[in-house]
Every structure is written in C-alpha cells, then in structure tokens.
Write a protein that holds these residues in place. Structure first.
Motif, PDB file in Angstrom:
ATOM      1  N   VAL A  52       0.822  -1.267  -0.035  1.00 51.39           N
ATOM      2  CA  VAL A  52      -0.024   0.069   0.191  1.00 51.39           C
ATOM      3  C   VAL A  52       0.797   1.009  -0.003  1.00 51.39           C
ATOM      4  CG1 VAL A  52      -1.707   1.341   1.285  1.00 51.39           C
ATOM      5  CG2 VAL A  52      -2.048  -1.278   1.221  1.00 51.39           C
ATOM      6  N   ILE A  53       1.813   1.220   0.926  1.00 53.42           N
ATOM      7  CA  ILE A  53       2.637   2.420   1.091  1.00 53.42           C
ATOM      8  C   ILE A  53       3.460   2.764  -0.545  1.00 53.42           C
ATOM      9  CG2 ILE A  53       4.861   3.094   2.073  1.00 53.42           C
ATOM     10  CD1 ILE A  53       4.030   1.726   4.574  1.00 53.42           C
ATOM     11  N   ALA A  54       4.031   1.351  -0.951  1.00 51.89           N
ATOM     12  CA  ALA A  54       4.725   1.524  -2.264  1.00 51.89           C
ATOM     13  C   ALA A  54       3.909   2.055  -3.323  1.00 51.89           C
ATOM     14  CB  ALA A  54       5.184   0.019  -2.618  1.00 51.89           C
ATOM     15  N   ARG A  55       2.619   1.540  -3.526  1.00 51.02           N
ATOM     16  CA  ARG A  55       1.928   1.842  -4.613  1.00 51.02           C
ATOM     17  C   ARG A  55       1.581   3.546  -4.421  1.00 51.02           C
ATOM     18  NH1 ARG A  55      -1.451  -2.846  -3.520  1.00 51.02           N
ATOM     19  NH2 ARG A  55      -0.607  -4.590  -4.590  1.00 51.02           N
ATOM     20  N   ALA A  56       1.371   3.977  -3.337  1.00 51.76           N
ATOM     21  CA  ALA A  56       1.265   5.361  -3.153  1.00 51.76           C
ATOM     22  C   ALA A  56       2.194   6.193  -3.420  1.00 51.76           C
ATOM     23  CB  ALA A  56       0.829   5.537  -1.457  1.00 51.76           C
ATOM     24  N   ARG A  57       3.490   5.637  -3.449  1.00 52.40           N
ATOM     25  CA  ARG A  57       4.372   6.514  -3.811  1.00 52.40           C
ATOM     26  C   ARG A  57       5.054   6.173  -5.349  1.00 52.40           C
ATOM     27  NH1 ARG A  57       7.472   8.385   0.776  1.00 52.40           N
ATOM     28  NH2 ARG A  57       5.927   8.413   2.722  1.00 52.40           N
ATOM     29  N   ASN A  58       4.276   5.369  -5.941  1.00 48.55           N
ATOM     30  CA  ASN A  58       4.755   5.062  -7.288  1.00 48.55           C
ATOM     31  C   ASN A  58       5.776   4.343  -7.192  1.00 48.55           C
ATOM     32  OD1 ASN A  58       2.011   5.848  -8.426  1.00 48.55           O
ATOM     33  ND2 ASN A  58       3.109   7.930  -8.502  1.00 48.55           N
ATOM     34  N   VAL A  59       6.157   3.311  -6.648  1.00 48.63           N
ATOM     35  CA  VAL A  59       7.344   2.386  -6.739  1.00 48.63           C
ATOM     36  C   VAL A  59       6.746   0.976  -6.278  1.00 48.63           C
ATOM     37  CG1 VAL A  59       8.828   4.194  -5.646  1.00 48.63           C
ATOM     38  CG2 VAL A  59       7.858   2.736  -3.923  1.00 48.63           C
ATOM     39  N   THR A  60       7.805  -0.087  -6.432  1.00 47.11           N
ATOM     40  CA  THR A  60       7.594  -1.418  -6.228  1.00 47.11           C
ATOM     41  C   THR A  60       8.360  -1.764  -5.028  1.00 47.11           C
ATOM     42  OG1 THR A  60       8.967  -2.231  -7.795  1.00 47.11           O
ATOM     43  CG2 THR A  60       6.790  -1.787  -8.443  1.00 47.11           C
ATOM     44  N   ILE A  61       8.010  -2.839  -4.421  1.00 48.32           N
ATOM     45  CA  ILE A  61       8.695  -3.552  -3.448  1.00 48.32           C
ATOM     46  C   ILE A  61       9.620  -4.689  -4.368  1.00 48.32           C
ATOM     47  CG2 ILE A  61       8.739  -5.267  -1.665  1.00 48.32           C
ATOM     48  CD1 ILE A  61       7.557  -2.657  -0.915  1.00 48.32           C
ATOM     49  N   THR A  62      11.067  -4.721  -4.195  1.00 48.81           N
ATOM     50  CA  THR A  62      11.854  -5.327  -4.687  1.00 48.81           C
ATOM     51  C   THR A  62      12.308  -6.497  -3.938  1.00 48.81           C
ATOM     52  OG1 THR A  62      13.725  -3.910  -4.498  1.00 48.81           O
ATOM     53  CG2 THR A  62      12.401  -3.729  -6.334  1.00 48.81           C
ATOM     54  N   GLY A  63      12.292  -6.367  -2.663  1.00 50.98           N
ATOM     55  CA  GLY A  63      13.003  -7.515  -1.707  1.00 50.98           C
ATOM     56  C   GLY A  63      12.691  -7.020  -0.315  1.00 50.98           C
ATOM     57  N   VAL A  64      12.875  -8.058   0.487  1.00 49.40           N
ATOM     58  CA  VAL A  64      12.830  -7.804   2.192  1.00 49.40           C
ATOM     59  C   VAL A  64      13.899  -8.431   2.585  1.00 49.40           C
ATOM     60  CG1 VAL A  64      11.287  -8.399   3.926  1.00 49.40           C
ATOM     61  CG2 VAL A  64      10.105  -8.415   1.560  1.00 49.40           C
ATOM     62  N   TRP A  65      14.462  -7.411   3.611  1.00 51.60           N
ATOM     63  CA  TRP A  65      15.389  -7.885   4.573  1.00 51.60           C
ATOM     64  C   TRP A  65      14.864  -8.557   5.602  1.00 51.60           C
ATOM     65  CZ3 TRP A  65      20.414  -6.691   3.031  1.00 51.60           C
ATOM     66  CH2 TRP A  65      20.702  -5.976   2.192  1.00 51.60           C
ATOM     67  N   PHE A  66      15.577  -9.561   6.142  1.00 55.74           N
ATOM     68  CA  PHE A  66      15.219 -10.302   7.314  1.00 55.74           C
ATOM     69  C   PHE A  66      16.720 -10.406   8.263  1.00 55.74           C
ATOM     70  CE2 PHE A  66      12.236 -11.835   4.163  1.00 55.74           C
ATOM     71  CZ  PHE A  66      11.233 -12.006   4.937  1.00 55.74           C
ATOM     72  N   VAL A  67      16.406 -10.518   9.396  1.00 56.14           N
ATOM     73  CA  VAL A  67      17.529 -10.823  10.496  1.00 56.14           C
ATOM     74  C   VAL A  67      17.893 -11.990  10.363  1.00 56.14           C
ATOM     75  CG1 VAL A  67      18.006 -10.746  12.820  1.00 56.14           C
ATOM     76  CG2 VAL A  67      16.553  -9.013  12.192  1.00 56.14           C
ATOM     77  N   LYS A  68      19.108 -12.350   9.909  1.00 60.42           N
ATOM     78  CA  LYS A  68      19.581 -13.549   9.915  1.00 60.42           C
ATOM     79  C   LYS A  68      19.544 -14.436  11.235  1.00 60.42           C
ATOM     80  CE  LYS A  68      23.736 -16.035   8.631  1.00 60.42           C
ATOM     81  NZ  LYS A  68      25.267 -15.957   7.978  1.00 60.42           N
ATOM     82  N   GLY A  69      18.927 -15.719  10.899  1.00 61.97           N
ATOM     83  CA  GLY A  69      18.799 -16.593  11.888  1.00 61.97           C
ATOM     84  C   GLY A  69      17.421 -16.410  12.792  1.00 61.97           C
ATOM     85  N   GLN A  70      16.701 -15.296  12.413  1.00 62.62           N
ATOM     86  CA  GLN A  70      15.299 -15.260  12.901  1.00 62.62           C
ATOM     87  C   GLN A  70      14.580 -16.355  12.524  1.00 62.62           C
ATOM     88  OE1 GLN A  70      13.304 -11.897  11.262  1.00 62.62           O
ATOM     89  NE2 GLN A  70      11.892 -11.584  13.206  1.00 62.62           N
ATOM     90  N   SER A  71      13.614 -16.446  13.316  1.00 63.63           N
ATOM     91  CA  SER A  71      12.656 -17.648  13.049  1.00 63.63           C
ATOM     92  C   SER A  71      11.282 -17.321  13.895  1.00 63.63           C
ATOM     93  CB  SER A  71      13.086 -19.170  13.110  1.00 63.63           C
ATOM     94  OG  SER A  71      13.593 -19.379  14.239  1.00 63.63           O
TER      95      SER A  71
END
Length: 82
Positions: free
Chosen positions: A63-82
């Motif tokens: 929703v945030i990306a569309r409002a700013r006319n950009v796309t989500i290209t990836g997601v950062w995760f904390v290594k080892g998080q589960s």
C-alpha cells in the motif's frame, strides 16, 4: 545484528512462515520502509508509521509503495530469525 536480503518469492514464504521483516526494499533506493524486526524503539517506529515509512506486513508495504509509485523489490530479514 546481521540482515540478509530475500527476493520476493523467498520473502513470501518466509513471511508466510511467520518471520518478521526488518525492512522492505523498494525500486527507489532512497525509500526505506522499516519493518517490525528492525529493533528500533516504539517512538521511532510510530513516527515512521505516521510518515508512511513503516509496514508490519507485505500488504502494508505494498500500500505504501503504490502510494509512492514504487514497487517492493525485496525484503530484508534478520539472519537466523525464526
């Protein structure tokens, strides 16, 4: 803290498994959408939310990306998080 970047296909499965996003990467390198695993304090995250720079889920990030006319290209995760 070590973070790693996942493409959208991998990110979808990690999010579905309950992993929390650290940050959503967008097609605009200057736009950072912070996620709940960032570890920042509640006050900072609330300020980010008010400015449209915080998303707790992929749906909110889209929703945030569309409002700013950009796309989500990836997601950062904390290594080892589960």
């Amino acid at each position: 803290m070590i973070i790693n970047l996942s493409d959208l296909a991998e990110a979808q499965s990690r999010l579905a498994a309950g992993e929390l996003p650290y940050e959503f990467r967008t097609s605009d390198p200057a736009l950072r959408i912070t996620g709940p695993a960032s570890g920042f304090g509640a006050e900072y995250l609330e300020r980010c939310r008010k400015n449209g720079l915080y998303a707790a889920s992929m749906e909110e990030a889209l929703v945030i990306a569309r409002a700013r006319n950009v796309t989500i290209t990836g997601v950062w995760f904390v290594k080892g998080q589960s």
